[in-house]
Design a protein around this motif. Structure first.
Motif, PDB file in Angstrom:
ATOM      1  N   SER A  91       0.845  -1.190   0.000  1.00  0.00           N
ATOM      2  CA  SER A  91       0.000   0.000   0.000  1.00  0.00           C
ATOM      3  C   SER A  91       0.883   1.244   0.000  1.00  0.00           C
ATOM      4  CB  SER A  91      -0.879  -0.009   1.242  1.00  0.00           C
ATOM      5  OG  SER A  91      -0.061  -0.061   2.375  1.00  0.00           O
ATOM      6  N   SER A  92       0.286   2.350  -0.404  1.00  0.00           N
ATOM      7  CA  SER A  92       1.065   3.576  -0.452  1.00  0.00           C
ATOM      8  C   SER A  92       1.190   4.156   0.955  1.00  0.00           C
ATOM      9  CB  SER A  92       0.370   4.588  -1.352  1.00  0.00           C
ATOM     10  OG  SER A  92      -0.896   4.875  -0.820  1.00  0.00           O
ATOM     11  N   GLY A  93       2.102   5.039   1.111  1.00  0.00           N
ATOM     12  CA  GLY A  93       2.285   5.657   2.411  1.00  0.00           C
ATOM     13  C   GLY A  93       3.456   6.604   2.367  1.00  0.00           C
ATOM     14  N   GLN A  94       3.862   6.963   3.536  1.00  0.00           N
ATOM     15  CA  GLN A  94       4.963   7.922   3.601  1.00  0.00           C
ATOM     16  C   GLN A  94       6.319   7.244   3.562  1.00  0.00           C
ATOM     17  OE1 GLN A  94       4.470  11.308   3.410  1.00  0.00           O
ATOM     18  NE2 GLN A  94       2.438  10.514   2.957  1.00  0.00           N
ATOM     19  N   SER A  95       6.325   5.933   3.703  1.00  0.00           N
ATOM     20  CA  SER A  95       7.611   5.238   3.626  1.00  0.00           C
ATOM     21  C   SER A  95       7.507   4.136   2.589  1.00  0.00           C
ATOM     22  CB  SER A  95       7.949   4.642   4.985  1.00  0.00           C
ATOM     23  OG  SER A  95       6.959   3.698   5.326  1.00  0.00           O
ATOM     24  N   GLY A  96       8.644   3.496   2.314  1.00  0.00           N
ATOM     25  CA  GLY A  96       8.650   2.400   1.369  1.00  0.00           C
ATOM     26  C   GLY A  96       8.859   2.869  -0.050  1.00  0.00           C
ATOM     27  N   ALA A  97       8.808   1.856  -0.959  1.00  0.00           N
ATOM     28  CA  ALA A  97       9.159   2.117  -2.341  1.00  0.00           C
ATOM     29  C   ALA A  97       8.222   3.114  -2.997  1.00  0.00           C
ATOM     30  CB  ALA A  97       9.149   0.815  -3.119  1.00  0.00           C
ATOM     31  N   ARG A  98       6.934   3.110  -2.561  1.00  0.00           N
ATOM     32  CA  ARG A  98       5.987   4.018  -3.229  1.00  0.00           C
ATOM     33  C   ARG A  98       5.569   5.172  -2.328  1.00  0.00           C
ATOM     34  NH1 ARG A  98       1.675   0.470  -5.404  1.00  0.00           N
ATOM     35  NH2 ARG A  98       2.750  -1.501  -5.430  1.00  0.00           N
ATOM     36  N   SER A  99       6.502   5.663  -1.582  1.00  0.00           N
ATOM     37  CA  SER A  99       6.220   6.848  -0.762  1.00  0.00           C
ATOM     38  C   SER A  99       6.067   8.035  -1.704  1.00  0.00           C
ATOM     39  CB  SER A  99       7.369   7.088   0.214  1.00  0.00           C
ATOM     40  OG  SER A  99       8.527   7.433  -0.514  1.00  0.00           O
ATOM     41  N   ASP A 100       5.470   9.084  -1.175  1.00  0.00           N
ATOM     42  CA  ASP A 100       5.262  10.283  -2.007  1.00  0.00           C
ATOM     43  C   ASP A 100       6.590  10.788  -2.563  1.00  0.00           C
ATOM     44  OD1 ASP A 100       2.620  10.094  -1.505  1.00  0.00           O
ATOM     45  OD2 ASP A 100       2.574  11.631   0.084  1.00  0.00           O
ATOM     46  N   ALA A 101       7.630  10.732  -1.730  1.00  0.00           N
ATOM     47  CA  ALA A 101       8.937  11.246  -2.167  1.00  0.00           C
ATOM     48  C   ALA A 101       9.446  10.463  -3.371  1.00  0.00           C
ATOM     49  CB  ALA A 101       9.931  11.159  -1.016  1.00  0.00           C
ATOM     50  N   ARG A 102       9.255   9.140  -3.332  1.00  0.00           N
ATOM     51  CA  ARG A 102       9.743   8.304  -4.435  1.00  0.00           C
ATOM     52  C   ARG A 102       8.916   8.531  -5.711  1.00  0.00           C
ATOM     53  NH1 ARG A 102      13.009   6.557  -1.209  1.00  0.00           N
ATOM     54  NH2 ARG A 102      14.445   4.810  -1.341  1.00  0.00           N
ATOM     55  N   ILE A 103       7.590   8.634  -5.535  1.00  0.00           N
ATOM     56  CA  ILE A 103       6.718   8.860  -6.693  1.00  0.00           C
ATOM     57  C   ILE A 103       7.044  10.217  -7.316  1.00  0.00           C
ATOM     58  CG2 ILE A 103       4.306   9.261  -7.383  1.00  0.00           C
ATOM     59  CD1 ILE A 103       4.954   6.297  -6.891  1.00  0.00           C
ATOM     60  N   ASP A 104       7.232  11.216  -6.475  1.00  0.00           N
ATOM     61  CA  ASP A 104       7.562  12.557  -6.995  1.00  0.00           C
ATOM     62  C   ASP A 104       8.902  12.536  -7.724  1.00  0.00           C
ATOM     63  OD1 ASP A 104       5.252  13.461  -5.931  1.00  0.00           O
ATOM     64  OD2 ASP A 104       6.155  14.448  -4.178  1.00  0.00           O
ATOM     65  N   ALA A 105       9.879  11.820  -7.127  1.00  0.00           N
ATOM     66  CA  ALA A 105      11.206  11.750  -7.747  1.00  0.00           C
ATOM     67  C   ALA A 105      11.132  11.031  -9.090  1.00  0.00           C
ATOM     68  CB  ALA A 105      12.176  11.022  -6.825  1.00  0.00           C
ATOM     69  N   LEU A 106      10.297   9.991  -9.138  1.00  0.00           N
ATOM     70  CA  LEU A 106      10.162   9.237 -10.389  1.00  0.00           C
ATOM     71  C   LEU A 106       9.511  10.107 -11.473  1.00  0.00           C
ATOM     72  CD1 LEU A 106      10.669   6.505 -11.676  1.00  0.00           C
ATOM     73  CD2 LEU A 106       8.442   5.753 -10.870  1.00  0.00           C
ATOM     74  N   ARG A 107       8.461  10.813 -11.086  1.00  0.00           N
ATOM     75  CA  ARG A 107       7.777  11.675 -12.058  1.00  0.00           C
ATOM     76  C   ARG A 107       8.745  12.754 -12.557  1.00  0.00           C
ATOM     77  NH1 ARG A 107       2.506  11.751 -12.554  1.00  0.00           N
ATOM     78  NH2 ARG A 107       2.080  11.164 -10.409  1.00  0.00           N
ATOM     79  N   GLN A 108       9.457  13.373 -11.634  1.00  0.00           N
ATOM     80  CA  GLN A 108      10.394  14.415 -12.025  1.00  0.00           C
ATOM     81  C   GLN A 108      11.517  13.835 -12.888  1.00  0.00           C
ATOM     82  OE1 GLN A 108       9.734  17.659 -11.541  1.00  0.00           O
ATOM     83  NE2 GLN A 108      11.492  17.884 -12.947  1.00  0.00           N
ATOM     84  N   GLY A 109      11.937  12.611 -12.555  1.00  0.00           N
ATOM     85  CA  GLY A 109      12.990  11.946 -13.327  1.00  0.00           C
ATOM     86  C   GLY A 109      12.560  11.705 -14.755  1.00  0.00           C
ATOM     87  N   LEU A 110      11.289  11.291 -14.924  1.00  0.00           N
ATOM     88  CA  LEU A 110      10.764  11.042 -16.282  1.00  0.00           C
ATOM     89  C   LEU A 110      10.670  12.354 -17.067  1.00  0.00           C
ATOM     90  CD1 LEU A 110       7.996   8.447 -15.334  1.00  0.00           C
ATOM     91  CD2 LEU A 110      10.010   7.977 -16.739  1.00  0.00           C
ATOM     92  N   LEU A 111      10.224  13.408 -16.392  1.00  0.00           N
ATOM     93  CA  LEU A 111      10.114  14.723 -17.071  1.00  0.00           C
ATOM     94  C   LEU A 111      11.504  15.219 -17.496  1.00  0.00           C
ATOM     95  CD1 LEU A 111       7.449  16.408 -14.738  1.00  0.00           C
ATOM     96  CD2 LEU A 111       7.111  15.665 -17.113  1.00  0.00           C
ATOM     97  N   THR A 112      12.488  15.018 -16.611  1.00  0.00           N
ATOM     98  CA  THR A 112      13.859  15.413 -16.946  1.00  0.00           C
ATOM     99  C   THR A 112      14.382  14.577 -18.109  1.00  0.00           C
ATOM    100  OG1 THR A 112      14.178  15.896 -14.606  1.00  0.00           O
ATOM    101  CG2 THR A 112      16.163  15.811 -15.959  1.00  0.00           C
ATOM    102  N   ALA A 113      13.984  13.305 -18.133  1.00  0.00           N
ATOM    103  CA  ALA A 113      14.436  12.418 -19.222  1.00  0.00           C
ATOM    104  C   ALA A 113      13.928  12.935 -20.565  1.00  0.00           C
ATOM    105  CB  ALA A 113      13.938  11.001 -18.971  1.00  0.00           C
ATOM    106  N   VAL A 114      12.681  13.440 -20.587  1.00  0.00           N
ATOM    107  CA  VAL A 114      12.132  13.996 -21.836  1.00  0.00           C
ATOM    108  C   VAL A 114      13.008  15.171 -22.305  1.00  0.00           C
ATOM    109  CG1 VAL A 114      10.149  15.150 -22.900  1.00  0.00           C
ATOM    110  CG2 VAL A 114       9.773  13.274 -21.290  1.00  0.00           C
ATOM    111  N   ASP A 115      13.364  16.034 -21.346  1.00  0.00           N
ATOM    112  CA  ASP A 115      14.217  17.183 -21.695  1.00  0.00           C
ATOM    113  C   ASP A 115      15.579  16.719 -22.209  1.00  0.00           C
ATOM    114  OD1 ASP A 115      12.229  18.907 -20.902  1.00  0.00           O
ATOM    115  OD2 ASP A 115      13.014  19.137 -18.852  1.00  0.00           O
ATOM    116  N   GLN A 116      16.129  15.670 -21.537  1.00  0.00           N
ATOM    117  CA  GLN A 116      17.444  15.160 -21.954  1.00  0.00           C
ATOM    118  C   GLN A 116      17.384  14.619 -23.379  1.00  0.00           C
ATOM    119  OE1 GLN A 116      17.727  12.450 -18.566  1.00  0.00           O
ATOM    120  NE2 GLN A 116      19.761  13.287 -18.075  1.00  0.00           N
ATOM    121  N   MET A 117      16.311  13.879 -23.677  1.00  0.00           N
ATOM    122  CA  MET A 117      16.195  13.277 -25.017  1.00  0.00           C
ATOM    123  C   MET A 117      15.961  14.358 -26.059  1.00  0.00           C
ATOM    124  SD  MET A 117      14.042   9.876 -24.011  1.00  0.00           S
ATOM    125  CE  MET A 117      13.878   9.180 -25.630  1.00  0.00           C
TER     126      MET A 117
END
Lengths: 212, 447
Positions: A91-117
């Motif tokens: 389940s989602s939560g504040q800790s673990g693999a799907r914490s908000d911090a990780r989801i935000d980092a992943l989303r930002q990482g994907l957006l940065t990847a678009v810029d890089q490409m």
């Protein structure tokens, strides 16, 4: 054999043998026979794909995106990949693999990847992807033929790949997407919905820009 | 029959001491067959050595009060019966219990055989042949166990011991000796027995860990592992001619033996790859060290000490409690290191899969297969081939998939080698500690 020889013969032979064996092992890389160490995710990485079209674009985007997210989170790309893959039913939560911090980092990482490409010129034009996208889209025949008949220049001026991708990434529910990693059909359907919506939004925004 | 008496008694001594480590290569099979945990399976080894170690001195005390041939025959018969029980054990608990009985029989048999051999061959030759049979049995145990496990099954290890032991029962009864009531004249040889215990712990590291590394870590078959570790007994046999050639004083010989075992264990801790050839030279050092130390220490601990059986009991106790101490120290270290090695291994595997020259579909299929294997590894080194065996990929990608499987297996081997490093180094430390016990301590004289 003299008394001295009896005292030192065997010890000298033993020292020569041990130093020889351990020395040969070390010279040949003994002590460094360890598993591959993960590369620093903050160092620029060249990502290639054996696939073509949308699959290649997706693969490169995900690999770069995870790498960027790992850099932000201060973990290795491999550790983050394993965390995300192993958290299948959590389940989602504040800790673990799907914490908000990780989801935000992943989303930002994907957006940065678009810029890089986009910056390195590896982002395909929208017209290069249209035929493949239409093959898998569930559109009525007339509309599909009409879109295929559009000239590439018109498609490319109406739709920017980076804009569509960024909108799709913003729209995607990454937490749900990660939950569907094991189910390819669900995953594809979720991505298709997000990309279709992103295309619509991108076109609408383009039209709005054209209006006075 | 008369001529066969001594050989049969010597074979019994070799069998009892071989049993100390004979099941090492069979442990993975036993684990699977009896559905046991790694911790439970370790007790198949520990229980035998613990009971043999603790039972040797009481067995020697009992020996002085009984008829020697009846005592010896009873011990051998108990050992044979318990071996047969081990072979038919259908649970890990029963196997451990049978191993304890086997060790009690073994303790009686070892003490009895020593006295019977002395009666048959005289004091010097009898003791020397008893010591030599023990060293040979200790060194050959893992080899024989590995070959039998591979060729037949783990149960065969115990089955083959039964006929030899059964034949040795009438051999023991054939030696007519009277009970000798020798007063307890000498204290146990503390230094020799402590050194022997530490060396046994270090040698356990060499034999036990090496076979586990070969079979579990590097995925070699028990037969290949058995042939590989046969370097140790071969080198042990070469130690005597070397000692005869250089004629060192006994203390120097023992010290050099400890140093060689320590050096060999350091070599085993740092192989440059998982190629079996890299284990040969370090094993030869360990084997030479074994040949130079164990029989000398055993002889020193028993020489000119009466009653002989009691002092033999102390050496057996020191040896096997040393094995137990070695296992007690090393088992938690290497199991924890194996667990810790899982993370770097998984990360290395992930990196190779992500960067492999495969299509995204194939990468996902490989990753899913690997995920299932890694989730099912139960604290052991995973067999990645299972993930590839059922993989359905484009024929054009077969070569890349095969290369990926090879590369992934290498990462697993690297991780396993790393996991065993500390344990081998601890083993080397035990051998150095044994070396330190040899430093003479001068008592300060009061003026």
């Amino acid at each position: 054999m003299s008394g001295l020889q009896r005292w030192i013969g065997l010890p000298v032979a033993a020292v020569v043998l041990v130093v020889g064996v351990v020395g040969v092992q070390l010279v040949n890389g003994g002590g460094t026979y360890e598993p591959l160490k993960p590369a620093d995710p903050c160092v620029e990485r060249t990502v290639t794909s054996r696939a073509a079209g949308i699959d290649a674009l997706t693969e490169r985007l995900v690999l770069l995106g995870v790498n960027n997210a790992a850099c932000t989170l201060g973990v290795s790309r491999e550790a983050l990949t394993l965390e995300l893959a192993q958290s299948g039913g959590q389940s989602s939560g504040q800790s673990g693999a799907r914490s908000d911090a990780r989801i935000d980092a992943l989303r930002q990482g994907l957006l940065t990847a678009v810029d890089q490409m986009k910056a390195d010129g590896s982002l395909p034009r929208a017209s290069d992807l249209v035929d493949e996208a239409l093959d898998s889209a569930d559109l009525n025949g007339l509309l599909e033929r009409a879109i295929r008949a559009l000239p590439d220049s018109l498609i490319d001026s109406a739709l920017k790949t980076d804009d569509v991708l960024q909108r799709a990434i913003d729209d995607l529910d990454l937490r749900e997407l990660l939950g569907n990693v094991d189910d390819q059909d669900d995953l594809q359907q979720q991505v298709e919905v997000a990309v279709t919506q992103a295309v619509k939004d991108s076109l609408a925004a383009r039209l709005r820009d054209l209006l006075p | 029959m008369r001529r066969a008496v001594s050989p049969l008694l010597l074979v019994t001594v070799a069998l009892v001491l071989a049993d100390s480590a004979v099941v090492t290569l069979a442990l993975p099979d036993i684990l699977l067959h009896l559905d046991a945990s790694v911790g439970q399976v370790a007790w198949v080894l520990i229980a035998y050595n613990l009971v043999l170690g603790l039972g040797a001195v009481p067995a020697a005390m009992l020996f002085a009060r009984t008829q020697p041939r009846v005592f010896t025959a009873t011990g051998i018969a108990l050992f044979a019966g318990a071996s047969a029980w081990c072979a038919v054990a259908d649970s890990i608990e029963i196997l451990i219990l049978a191993r304890c009985l086997q060790a009690i029989g073994g303790a009686l048999a070892l003490i009895g055989c020593l006295e019977q051999l002395v009666a048959e061959r005289g004091e010097r030759r009898g003791v020397a042949s008893w010591v030599a049979a023990g060293v040979l049995g200790t060194a050959l145990g893992p080899v024989a166990g590995g070959l039998l496990t591979q060729a037949i099954s783990w149960q065969a290890i115990f089955v083959v011991q039964v006929p030899f032991a059964v034949l040795a029962v009438p051999a023991a009864l054939a030696v007519r000796t009277e009970p000798q009531r020798v007063p307890d004249r000498h204290r146990p040889a503390l230094r020799a027995n402590v050194t022997l215990a530490l060396m046994s712990a270090a040698l356990t590291a060499a034999l036990f860990l090496l076979v586990l590394l070969l079979v579990q870590g590097w995925g070699r078959s028990p037969a290949t592992a058995a042939i590989t570790v046969s370097v140790v007994p071969v080198a042990a046999l070469a130690a005597r001619p070397l000692a005869r050639l250089l004629r060192p004083p006994p203390g120097v010989e023992i010290a050099v033996g400890c140093f060689l075992v320590a050096g060999g264990l350091v070599g085993l801790a740092i192989p440059p790859s998982s190629h079996l050839a890299w284990t040969i030279a370090p094993q030869a050092l360990v084997g030479l060290g074994l040949g130079l130390t164990v029989d000398q220490l055993t002889s020193q601990a028993m020489r000119m000490r009466l009653p002989r059986a009691r002092h033999a009991g102390w050496t057996i106790g020191a040896r096997h409690l040393g094995v137990v101490v070695g296992l007690a120290i090393l088992t938690p270290v290497f199991t924890a290191d194996l667990r810790d090695a899982q993370q770097p291994a998984e990360q290395a595997i992930t990196a190779l899969v992500l960067d492999s020259p495969l299509t995204p579909e194939s990468k996902i299929a490989v990753a899913q297969g690997l995920g299932d294997v890694l989730a099912d590894q139960r604290g052991e080194v995973p067999d990645l081939h299972r993930a590839f065996a059922t993989l359905d990929v484009d024929p054009g990608e077969a070569a890349a998939v095969a290369r990926l499987e090879r590369d992934l297996n290498e990462q697993v081997e690297r991780a396993a080698t790393l996991a065993f490093r500390d344990s081998f180094l601890i083993g080397a430390g035990l051998a150095f500690l044994a070396l330190l016990t040899l430093i003479p301590i001068r008592r300060r004289r009061t003026p």
